[in-house]
Write a protein that holds these residues in place. Structure first.
Motif, short mmCIF file in Angstrom:
data_model
loop_
_atom_site.label_atom_id
_atom_site.label_comp_id
_atom_site.label_asym_id
_atom_site.label_seq_id
_atom_site.Cartn_x
_atom_site.Cartn_y
_atom_site.Cartn_z
N PRO A 1 0.86 -1.20 -0.09
CA PRO A 1 -0.06 0.09 0.12
C PRO A 1 0.88 1.23 -0.05
O PRO A 1 1.84 1.31 0.82
CB PRO A 1 -0.98 -0.16 1.12
N GLY A 2 0.58 2.10 -0.86
CA GLY A 2 1.32 3.33 -1.21
C GLY A 2 1.43 4.11 -2.50
O GLY A 2 0.45 3.45 -3.34
N ARG A 3 2.10 4.76 -2.85
CA ARG A 3 2.21 5.69 -4.18
C ARG A 3 2.70 4.59 -5.31
O ARG A 3 3.41 3.74 -5.26
CB ARG A 3 3.04 6.64 -3.96
N VAL A 4 2.19 4.93 -6.55
CA VAL A 4 2.72 4.07 -7.60
C VAL A 4 2.94 5.12 -8.61
O VAL A 4 2.15 5.95 -9.14
CB VAL A 4 1.62 3.42 -8.00
N TRP A 5 4.28 4.83 -9.26
CA TRP A 5 4.45 5.83 -10.49
C TRP A 5 4.83 5.30 -11.77
O TRP A 5 4.56 4.08 -11.87
CB TRP A 5 6.12 6.64 -10.28
N LEU A 6 4.75 6.18 -12.90
CA LEU A 6 5.07 5.65 -14.10
C LEU A 6 6.47 5.12 -14.43
O LEU A 6 7.37 5.88 -13.75
CB LEU A 6 4.60 6.84 -15.22
N PRO B 1 11.16 7.59 -10.21
CA PRO B 1 12.14 7.72 -11.35
C PRO B 1 13.28 8.31 -10.75
O PRO B 1 12.94 9.28 -10.06
CB PRO B 1 11.33 8.03 -12.51
N ALA B 2 14.34 8.06 -11.09
CA ALA B 2 15.53 9.07 -10.77
C ALA B 2 16.01 10.05 -11.93
O ALA B 2 16.76 10.84 -11.72
CB ALA B 2 16.81 8.03 -10.80
N ASP B 3 15.28 9.69 -13.16
CA ASP B 3 15.67 10.79 -14.11
C ASP B 3 14.16 10.79 -14.95
O ASP B 3 13.26 10.03 -14.59
CB ASP B 3 16.79 10.24 -14.91
N GLY B 4 14.49 11.80 -16.08
CA GLY B 4 13.17 11.76 -16.86
C GLY B 4 11.85 12.73 -16.24
O GLY B 4 12.19 13.67 -15.68
N TYR B 5 10.90 12.00 -16.26
CA TYR B 5 9.54 12.60 -15.45
C TYR B 5 9.31 11.97 -14.20
O TYR B 5 9.14 10.52 -14.21
CB TYR B 5 8.52 12.93 -16.48
N ASP B 6 8.73 12.47 -13.14
CA ASP B 6 8.26 12.00 -12.04
C ASP B 6 6.60 12.28 -12.41
O ASP B 6 6.11 13.18 -12.58
CB ASP B 6 8.38 12.75 -10.68
N VAL B 7 5.81 10.92 -12.69
CA VAL B 7 4.43 10.95 -12.77
C VAL B 7 3.90 10.02 -11.80
O VAL B 7 4.17 8.83 -11.84
CB VAL B 7 4.05 10.44 -14.32
N LEU B 8 3.15 10.55 -10.95
CA LEU B 8 2.66 9.61 -9.96
C LEU B 8 1.16 9.50 -10.54
O LEU B 8 0.51 9.95 -10.75
CB LEU B 8 2.17 10.88 -8.67
N VAL B 9 1.06 8.16 -10.55
CA VAL B 9 -0.11 7.44 -11.26
C VAL B 9 -1.30 7.24 -10.32
O VAL B 9 -2.46 7.31 -10.68
CB VAL B 9 0.29 6.07 -11.99
N GLY B 10 -1.17 6.89 -9.20
CA GLY B 10 -2.11 6.72 -8.22
C GLY B 10 -1.55 6.04 -6.89
O GLY B 10 -0.27 6.25 -6.66
N HIS B 11 -2.31 5.51 -6.26
CA HIS B 11 -1.90 4.85 -5.02
C HIS B 11 -2.36 3.34 -4.86
O HIS B 11 -3.72 3.00 -5.27
CB HIS B 11 -2.18 5.54 -3.64
N ALA B 12 -1.76 2.38 -4.07
CA ALA B 12 -2.18 1.12 -3.97
C ALA B 12 -3.00 1.06 -2.87
O ALA B 12 -2.52 1.39 -1.65
CB ALA B 12 -1.10 0.13 -4.27
N ALA B 13 -4.08 0.53 -2.79
CA ALA B 13 -4.84 0.50 -1.25
C ALA B 13 -4.60 -0.82 -1.00
O ALA B 13 -4.90 -1.09 0.33
CB ALA B 13 -6.27 0.93 -1.72
N SER B 14 -4.32 -1.93 -1.58
CA SER B 14 -4.23 -3.26 -1.19
C SER B 14 -3.31 -3.84 -2.17
O SER B 14 -2.92 -3.25 -3.15
CB SER B 14 -5.56 -4.01 -1.48
N PRO B 15 -2.71 -5.10 -1.99
CA PRO B 15 -1.82 -5.73 -2.93
C PRO B 15 -2.29 -5.87 -4.38
O PRO B 15 -1.61 -6.06 -5.30
CB PRO B 15 -1.41 -7.16 -2.41
N THR B 16 -3.72 -5.83 -4.49
CA THR B 16 -4.36 -6.01 -5.75
C THR B 16 -5.02 -5.05 -6.20
O THR B 16 -5.71 -5.17 -7.16
CB THR B 16 -5.10 -7.50 -5.80
#
Length: 178
Positions: free
Chosen positions: A133-138, A149-164
């Protein structure tokens, strides 16, 4: 004088009449039996399925989803960008030319050019995921990652609420310094 008897049974009705007639000082009794069949009632609990129809448009199920064309094979669960012709392609976290054209996350795949379903926001479930559970990025090639990501663009896609389960809430890209 006449007498009528009506007998109702499941499925039919019997009517019996007795008539007395006097003709030329002669009296006769006539009994008439008439059977009327009631229409049969048939209850169908489940009909025979007809041919499958064309799928209707994707509707929002807690998010916004729509159908687009891919011009090449494209996997499900990839972040994609959309061009002016409505064609979607996987988006890489360091693709500066298309980073502002994010369409969403593919829910379906295509083995060749064809339709894919894309969702822009809301919950997405996949049994193969094992998120913390937590943040998910591109990530690279449109993949999802929990490592920013360490380079390019930081795009926060959403967040995981559970493992699935992932809640899509795509944020504006932030360019990272090299």
């Amino acid at each position: 004088m006449s007498q009528t008897v009506v007998v109702k049974t499941p499925g039919s009705t019997v009517v019996q009449s007795t008539r007395t007639q006097t003709v030329a000082s002669h009296t006769t009794n006539t009994t008439v039996v008439q059977r009327e069949s009631a229409p049969k009632t048939v209850v169908v609990t489940r009909g025979i399925p007809g041919p499958e129809g064309r799928p209707g448009p994707i509707g929002p199920a807690g998010g916004t989803a729509f159908t687009r064309q891919a011009d090449a094979p494209l996997s499900a669960l990839r972040v994609v960008w959309e061009d002016e012709a409505g064609v979607v392609r996987a988006l890489d976290h360091d693709d500066g030319d298309h980073i502002d054209l994010i369409a969403g996350l593919t829910l379906t795949a295509t083995a060749a050019a064809g339709d894919v379903t894309v969702q822009r926001s809301g919950p997405v479930d996949d049994a193969a995921w094992s998120w913390t559970p937590g943040r998910v990025w591109l990530g690279p090639g449109g993949t999802l990652t929990q490592t920013p990501p360490a380079d390019g663009y930081d795009v926060l896609v959403g967040h995981a609420a559970s493992p699935t389960r992932l809640y899509l809430d795509i944020q504006d890209p932030i360019q990272l310094e090299d």
